[in-house]
Every structure is written in structure tokens, then in C-alpha cells.
Write an enzyme that holds these catalytic residues in place. Structure first.
Site, PDB file in Angstrom:
ATOM      1  CG  LEU A  38      -1.669   1.257   1.534  1.00  0.00           C
ATOM      2  CD1 LEU A  38      -2.680   1.483   0.426  1.00  0.00           C
ATOM      3  CD2 LEU A  38      -2.353   1.156   2.869  1.00  0.00           C
ATOM      4  CG  ASP A  39       3.950   4.058  -1.837  1.00  0.00           C
ATOM      5  OD1 ASP A  39       3.696   5.063  -1.149  1.00  0.00           O
ATOM      6  OD2 ASP A  39       4.932   3.997  -2.576  1.00  0.00           O
ATOM      7  N   PRO A  40       0.591   5.369  -1.308  1.00  0.00           N
ATOM      8  CG  PRO A  40       0.342   7.121   0.191  1.00  0.00           C
ATOM      9  CD  PRO A  40       0.785   5.695   0.095  1.00  0.00           C
ATOM     10  N   GLY A  59       3.083   5.804  -5.208  1.00  0.00           N
ATOM     11  CA  GLY A  59       3.565   5.027  -6.340  1.00  0.00           C
ATOM     12  C   GLY A  59       4.651   4.056  -5.947  1.00  0.00           C
TER      13      GLY A  59
END
Length: 85
Positions: free
Chosen positions: A44-46, A48
Site C-alpha cells: 500500500l503506497d499512495p 507510487g
């Protein structure tokens, strides 16, 4: 234990050695404490993902699958309402 890393590293800014080290540390802990080795990864990485993310933390780390991103808000709401995972 999806992913099984010690922490969720920031794929956009980390050096690949940090990705490998924290994943190795987490996997060693899970093996020692629970006799378990994760085979599915979820990142999960907002901001990228780096171009090496899937390669380094996919099959190279022993994962059968790696999933990126967040759950869609509509899907999450439906799961809460129906109590269905």
C-alpha cells in the site's frame, strides 16, 4: 501476514537495499516466532512504486503474488455493509 516485512517501506524514495533488509528482518521474525513465511505481498503506497519493486519483492523474495494499491472505497463500503471479506 501479508508481505511480512518489518515495516512498510516507502517504495518511491528508498534504496533497494532497505527494501530487502526490512523484508528479510520481518520474514526472519515471523519464521522464528510463528514458524511462518509469507508467500503473498501487499504494498500500500499512495505515492507510487519504484521500477524495481515488483522484481525485488516478487518471486525474488519467495512470494507467489504481489498486490499493489488500496482497496476501492466503494468495495470497502460494500464489504463493511455485507460483512463479507
Amino acid at each position: 501476514f501479508a508481505n511480512g516485512g518489518w515495516c512498510m517501506h516507502d517504495e518511491a524514495t528508498t534504496h533497494y537495499v532497505g527494501m530487502i533488509d526490512q523484508t528479510t528482518l520481518g520474514h526472519e521474525f515471523l519464521k522464528r516466532e510463528f514458524n511462518y513465511t509469507p508467500n503473498i505481498a501487499w504494498q500500500l503506497d499512495p505515492f507510487g512504486h519504484s521500477s524495481t519493486q515488483a522484481s525485488l519483492l516478487g518471486s525474488e523474495a519467495g512470494f507467489d503474488a504481489i498486490y499493489f494499491g488500496r482497496i476501492d472505497y466503494q468495495d470497502l463500503q460494500r464489504r463493511h455493509e455485507t460483512k463479507n471479506c
